[in-house]
Every structure is written in structure tokens, then in C-alpha cells.
Design an enzyme around this catalytic site. Structure first.
Site, short mmCIF file in Angstrom:
data_model
loop_
_atom_site.label_atom_id
_atom_site.label_comp_id
_atom_site.label_asym_id
_atom_site.label_seq_id
_atom_site.Cartn_x
_atom_site.Cartn_y
_atom_site.Cartn_z
N GLU A 178 22.45 -27.69 -27.32
CA GLU A 178 23.10 -26.80 -28.30
C GLU A 178 23.96 -25.75 -27.60
O GLU A 178 23.48 -24.68 -27.24
CB GLU A 178 22.06 -26.10 -29.19
CG GLU A 178 22.72 -25.22 -30.26
CD GLU A 178 21.74 -24.46 -31.15
OE1 GLU A 178 20.52 -24.58 -30.96
OE2 GLU A 178 22.21 -23.75 -32.05
N LYS A 220 24.10 -30.63 -30.51
CA LYS A 220 24.10 -29.70 -31.66
C LYS A 220 25.23 -28.70 -31.46
O LYS A 220 25.03 -27.64 -30.86
CB LYS A 220 22.74 -29.01 -31.75
CG LYS A 220 22.64 -27.96 -32.85
CD LYS A 220 21.20 -27.56 -33.15
CE LYS A 220 21.15 -26.39 -34.12
NZ LYS A 220 19.81 -26.17 -34.68
N SER A 262 24.71 -24.21 -38.25
CA SER A 262 25.53 -23.62 -39.32
C SER A 262 26.20 -22.32 -38.85
O SER A 262 27.26 -21.96 -39.38
CB SER A 262 24.73 -23.40 -40.59
OG SER A 262 23.59 -22.59 -40.38
N GLY A 264 26.10 -19.13 -39.19
CA GLY A 264 26.47 -17.95 -39.97
C GLY A 264 27.42 -18.28 -41.12
O GLY A 264 27.86 -17.39 -41.85
N SER A 290 21.68 -29.72 -38.47
CA SER A 290 20.47 -29.15 -37.87
C SER A 290 20.55 -27.67 -38.20
O SER A 290 20.80 -26.84 -37.33
CB SER A 290 20.45 -29.38 -36.36
OG SER A 290 19.35 -28.69 -35.79
N ARG A 293 19.82 -21.13 -40.86
CA ARG A 293 20.13 -20.24 -41.99
C ARG A 293 20.65 -20.98 -43.22
O ARG A 293 20.28 -20.66 -44.35
CB ARG A 293 21.18 -19.20 -41.55
CG ARG A 293 20.57 -18.12 -40.68
CD ARG A 293 21.62 -17.37 -39.90
NE ARG A 293 22.18 -18.14 -38.80
CZ ARG A 293 23.08 -17.68 -37.94
NH1 ARG A 293 23.54 -16.46 -38.07
NH2 ARG A 293 23.51 -18.43 -36.95
C1 5MM Z 1 16.72 -20.90 -36.31
O1 5MM Z 1 17.42 -20.05 -35.41
C2 5MM Z 1 17.44 -20.41 -34.04
C3 5MM Z 1 17.50 -19.21 -33.17
O2 5MM Z 1 16.35 -18.51 -33.19
P1 5MM Z 1 16.25 -17.32 -32.08
O3 5MM Z 1 17.56 -16.61 -32.08
O4 5MM Z 1 15.14 -16.49 -32.59
O5 5MM Z 1 15.94 -18.00 -30.78
C4 5MM Z 1 18.75 -21.10 -33.66
O6 5MM Z 1 18.74 -21.56 -32.34
C5 5MM Z 1 19.06 -22.22 -34.55
O7 5MM Z 1 18.21 -23.30 -34.27
C6 5MM Z 1 20.50 -22.67 -34.39
O8 5MM Z 1 21.36 -21.67 -33.97
C7 5MM Z 1 20.98 -23.17 -35.72
O9 5MM Z 1 20.71 -22.18 -36.67
P2 5MM Z 1 21.86 -21.79 -37.67
O10 5MM Z 1 21.25 -20.67 -38.47
O11 5MM Z 1 23.05 -21.38 -36.84
O12 5MM Z 1 22.12 -23.05 -38.48
#
Ligand code: 5MM
Length: 340
Positions: A178, A220, A262, A264, A290, A293
């Protein structure tokens, strides 16, 4: 390393019509989400919240291929004593684990970060495998700004990512790669495309040097979008076209699948973009979601931390899972969104 096994897991993670639920918020991050719904950030509340999502049937069975967990959650038991991992497996989904320990300031590069978590990772993988994890996730954060990103930031994060991925595969675990190019800032869509291209190029180089097998990874990435503060925002079609073009130019076809973050975007934007990307089609990899938020903001609001609202929270989660499932095959419509 058994590449056939890794490839099989990776294929399951991007099975048609399904995508990943990123429920790997660290305790600090879930605390911020709970603040919004005025819910105490206690271990029980974190457990109750995740438990209701993992028990949402048939949505989990039909639309969710895997769940990314946090260290606390992979060890937690549901109220009735069933390990949460077992609930995920019972839904036919693959349990996964976030193994990075966060993005920390990168020395000598003000404003930039390096993701940490490599120390002791081999031993942690052995333990996580025993706990049921079959894939893992590591997130590198790349910011766009004046003089940023630097080569040092991209290179350091790419090397750390490659070391993590090689260790994961060595232990029978599929690494999610990612590299998140943030959508904060006022840069335009072209700059997002240029930076994301540079990042992918460097990351795949390092994966190659580390001997990581692309058939056993999932990428990702971020979508190609303008910064949130850019005065010129892009249409759904522009985002989809730029994203598909960028991926085709920089992601090798041997990669088993792509599952977007996603980042934000609003939940509907993230769904609409994914659907438009899949409607273009013709890519060598399955492309799905994946989302953290974009899958969870609505169910969190519906639940509001109250036991009597669990059914509402589950209905809301089921709805977003269905909308994103449709998007993963290019079939989401505004009408479907409204009908539900
Ligand atoms: C679910 O949020 C993850 C980050 O948590 P921490 O900041 O507490 O480590 C994050 O890695 C998430 O898996 C990805 O960024 C995808 O999440 P979004 O919200 O961007 O879809």
C-alpha cells in the site's frame, strides 16, 4: 515459499464481486472515528463495533473477500467467546493483519515520513500465521507539496516495503503493498498521476531486488485524483481514465490484483470512481476495493455506539458493501444507491 498457495490466497482476496474491509485502524485512529460518534474508545466498544460488522450476513459472505485486522482485534473474542478471526472465516473471508507500526518522521526530510515495523517482523509473521492471518498489510505514506516527495522518501519507503513483502511471502502470507499518495494539498490531477507513477516505478524496482513474487501480492494504491484543495476538481470519468492509464503504465500484469484505498474520498465518490474504473475494463488484473473510511463512516454513524442501533449499523454496512460489490464489476449506479 509456496507460490501456488500465495497466489491462491491472493486470488481469493480479489474474487469477482468481492473486496476487502480495512478494519485495521490502530487504537488511536479508531479513537478519532469514535470521537465523531461520541463513543468511548474502550476495548469493549472496539470489539462490539467490529463484531457487528463481521456478523453482518449475508453481506460479509457475498461481498467481503477479506478483513484487515489490527493486532488487538486478531486476538479478540466476540461477546460469546468466539474468536473474531473465526467469525471472519465462517463468512468465507480471509483474515489479514496490519503489520506496520506507523509512519514516523523521516530524518533530514521535514514533512515526510518513513513507515516503521521491520524489527522482529519475521517472528511476528510466525505468530500471526498461527492466529489465522493469511495476508498482511503495510502502508507507506507519500505526501505531495513544495519539494515533496523527495527521492529519499520514496526510496526509503520502497526498500522497507520490499523487505516486509519478502518476509511475508517467506512465511506463507500474501503482502498487500500500500503506497498511499495522499490527496491532501492543492496539487492538480496531473501531479497526482506523475507522483503515483514515480512511486510505483520505484516500489516495483525494490520488490524485484528483494525477490518478491508478484503473483503473490495485492497492490493497494490510491486513485488518481486532484488534491482536496485544488481549485480544479476532476469528473468521475477523468479520474477513472487517469487511474487506468497510470496503472497500465506502471503495474506489471503478473500482479494478482488491485484493491484501492479510499483515502478520504466520500463513500459515494469512492464507489462511483471504482465503478467507472471497472466500466473501462481491459486491465490485466481484477480491480476492487480495500476501503476503510468509505465502508465504515456510514455504519459508524448509524450505530453511534449504542447496542440498540446494531441492526441499523449492520444495514448500513451491508448497503455500502453491496454498492462497492457492484462497483467492483462496473455496475454501480446512482439509482441503485438511492433505491436502497
Ligand atoms: C483503516 O485505516 C488504516 C490506517 O490505520 P492507522 O492510520 O491507524 O494505521 C489504513 O491503512 C487503511 O487500511 C487504508 O489507508 C485504507 O483506508 P481508507 O480509509 O483510506 O480507505
Amino acid at each position: 515459499m509456496n507460490l501456488d498457495e500465495l497466489h491462491g490466497i491472493a486470488q481469493k482476496m480479489v474474487a469477482k464481486g468481492k473486496g476487502l474491509l480495512a478494519a485495521d485502524e490502530s487504537n488511536a485512529t479508531i479513537g478519532k472515528r469514535f470521537d465523531v460518534i461520541k463513543t468511548e474508545n474502550s476495548e469493549d466498544n472496539r470489539r462490539d463495533y467490529r463484531e457487528f460488522m463481521f456478523r453482518t450476513m449475508p453481506a460479509m459472505k457475498e461481498h467481503i473477500s477479506g478483513v484487515i485486522l489490527y493486532d488487538e482485534t486478531i486476538r479478540q473474542k466476540a461477546k460469546d467467546g468466539t474468536p473474531l478471526v473465526k467469525l471472519i472465516e465462517a463468512a468465507g473471508a480471509v483474515p489479514g493483519i496490519k503489520v506496520d507500526t506507523g509512519a514516523k518522521p523521516l530524518a533530514g526530510q521535514p514533512g515526510e515520513t518513513i513507515t516503521e515495523g521491520l524489527d522482529g517482523l519475521r517472528e511476528r509473521f510466525v505468530e500471526y500465521y498461527k492466529l489465522g492471518a493469511r495476508f498482511a498489510k503495510w502502508r507507506a505514506v507519500i505526501d505531495i507539496g513544495a519539494g515533496m516527495p523527495s527521492y529519499n522518501c520514496i526510496n526509503a519507503n520502497a526498500q522497507a516495503m520490499a523487505r516486509y513483502a519478502a518476509l511475508a511471502q517467506e512465511n506463507g502470507i500474501v503482502p498487500i503493498i500500500e503506497p498511499e499518495v495522499l490527496m491532501d494539498g492543492d496539487h492538480d490531477i496531473k501531479r497526482c498521476e506523475d507522483v503515483t507513477s514515480w512511486v510505483h516505478q520505484e516500489f516495483f524496482n525494490q520488490l524485484f531486488y528483494a525477490g518478491v513474487k508478484l503473483e503473490g501480492i495485492i497492490l493497494k494504491p490510491n486513485m488518481i485524483v486532484p488534491g482536496k484543495k485544488c481549485p480544479k476538481q476532476a469528473s468521475i470519468e477523468e479520474v477513472a481514465e487517469a487511474t487506468v492509464r497510470q496503472l497500465k503504465r506502471h503495474v506489471p500484469p503478473a500482479v494478482t490484483g488491485i484493491a484501492f484505498l479510499s483515502g478520504g474520498q466520500s463513500d459515494e465518490e469512492a464507489t462511483a470512481h471504482l465503478s467507472a474504473i471497472n466500466a473501462i475494463g481491459g486491465t490485466p488484473w481484477p480491480i476492487t476495493f480495500s476501503y476503510g473510511r468509505a465502508l465504515q463512516a456510514a455504519p459508524q454513524a448509524a450505530w453511534g455506539g449504542k447496542a440498540e442501533n446494531v441492526a441499523k449499523g449492520q444495514a448500513s454496512f451491508a448497503h455500502r458493501a453491496l454498492m462497492n460489490s457492484l462497483a467492483s464489476v462496473g455496475k454501480w449506479t446512482k439509482a441503485a444507491e438511492k433505491a436502497a
